[in-house]
Design an enzyme around this catalytic site. Sequence first.
Site, mmCIF file in Angstrom:
data_model
loop_
_atom_site.group_PDB
_atom_site.id
_atom_site.type_symbol
_atom_site.label_atom_id
_atom_site.label_comp_id
_atom_site.label_asym_id
_atom_site.label_seq_id
_atom_site.Cartn_x
_atom_site.Cartn_y
_atom_site.Cartn_z
ATOM 1 N N LYS A 188 -4.352 -0.041 7.176
ATOM 2 C CA LYS A 188 -4.441 -0.833 8.400
ATOM 3 C C LYS A 188 -3.034 -1.284 8.756
ATOM 4 O O LYS A 188 -2.385 -2.003 7.988
ATOM 5 C CB LYS A 188 -5.358 -2.027 8.175
ATOM 6 C CG LYS A 188 -5.606 -2.854 9.398
ATOM 7 C CD LYS A 188 -6.606 -3.950 9.064
ATOM 8 C CE LYS A 188 -6.955 -4.775 10.266
ATOM 9 N NZ LYS A 188 -7.958 -5.807 9.924
ATOM 10 N N GLY A 223 -8.184 -1.168 16.661
ATOM 11 C CA GLY A 223 -8.748 -2.445 17.063
ATOM 12 C C GLY A 223 -7.745 -3.204 17.898
ATOM 13 O O GLY A 223 -6.700 -2.667 18.282
ATOM 14 N N GLY A 224 -8.050 -4.454 18.146
ATOM 15 C CA GLY A 224 -7.207 -5.277 18.984
ATOM 16 C C GLY A 224 -5.822 -5.514 18.419
ATOM 17 O O GLY A 224 -4.850 -5.567 19.157
ATOM 18 N N THR A 233 -4.158 -0.525 13.886
ATOM 19 C CA THR A 233 -4.620 0.857 13.849
ATOM 20 C C THR A 233 -4.905 1.181 12.389
ATOM 21 O O THR A 233 -4.126 0.805 11.511
ATOM 22 C CB THR A 233 -3.541 1.816 14.403
ATOM 23 O OG1 THR A 233 -3.249 1.431 15.744
ATOM 24 C CG2 THR A 233 -4.007 3.262 14.365
ATOM 25 N N VAL A 234 -6.009 1.871 12.125
ATOM 26 C CA VAL A 234 -6.363 2.246 10.755
ATOM 27 C C VAL A 234 -6.177 3.760 10.610
ATOM 28 O O VAL A 234 -6.695 4.539 11.405
ATOM 29 C CB VAL A 234 -7.814 1.841 10.412
ATOM 30 C CG1 VAL A 234 -8.159 2.288 8.987
ATOM 31 C CG2 VAL A 234 -8.004 0.338 10.565
ATOM 32 N N ASP A 257 -15.314 -11.971 11.462
ATOM 33 C CA ASP A 257 -15.623 -10.946 12.459
ATOM 34 C C ASP A 257 -16.703 -9.999 11.949
ATOM 35 O O ASP A 257 -16.574 -8.785 12.040
ATOM 36 C CB ASP A 257 -14.344 -10.176 12.799
ATOM 37 C CG ASP A 257 -14.452 -9.372 14.085
ATOM 38 O OD1 ASP A 257 -15.330 -9.698 14.924
ATOM 39 O OD2 ASP A 257 -13.660 -8.426 14.258
#
Length: 175
Positions: free
Chosen positions: A57, A37-38, A41-42, A151
């Site tokens: 995460k 994601g912005g 990282t997962v 979100d």
Amino acid sequence: MSETSSFSNSRPSLATGALRPSDTLGRFELRKILGQGGQSTVWLAFDPRMEREVAIKVMRPGDGSDDKAVSTWLQEARSVGRVTHPNIVPVYEADVHGRQPYLVFEYVAGKTLDQLVQERGALPPPEAVALMMDVLDAVAVAHAAGMVHRDLKPSNVLVDAAGRARVMDFGIAAR
């Protein structure tokens, strides 16, 4: 643990991009990237102490990973960790390794609602309603606990093997 003192007294920063499968982050053995994601990282990882797979995460360095941002990130993890609900993916742990903050979640095998709709198109109404009832129930419990999901979108809703919606990535704010 005091996140500020742990963050300030830790080893030099790990570059998230430098993490690879088979590396370790704390006690966790990284296996593969699940998503990016912005700000993070997962990873799919293995917890040898609990002998289970987890999702980790990892905050990207340079994306607000200063002491204040890390403190806020860890506080959000604590807030989500206080809410127990079958449709909310739980936070197991929040920590900083080196100067690398990370959150550990239950690993939920399945697809995001976004992926499911992209693959199948519009879902049949009974299935769509059941998934949305799961999401609404989770959000209602979070709101009752004073949290707002900042979100909420199809890519932040997992559909597990049982066909149940699981809300994740709370990026919460107090009401």
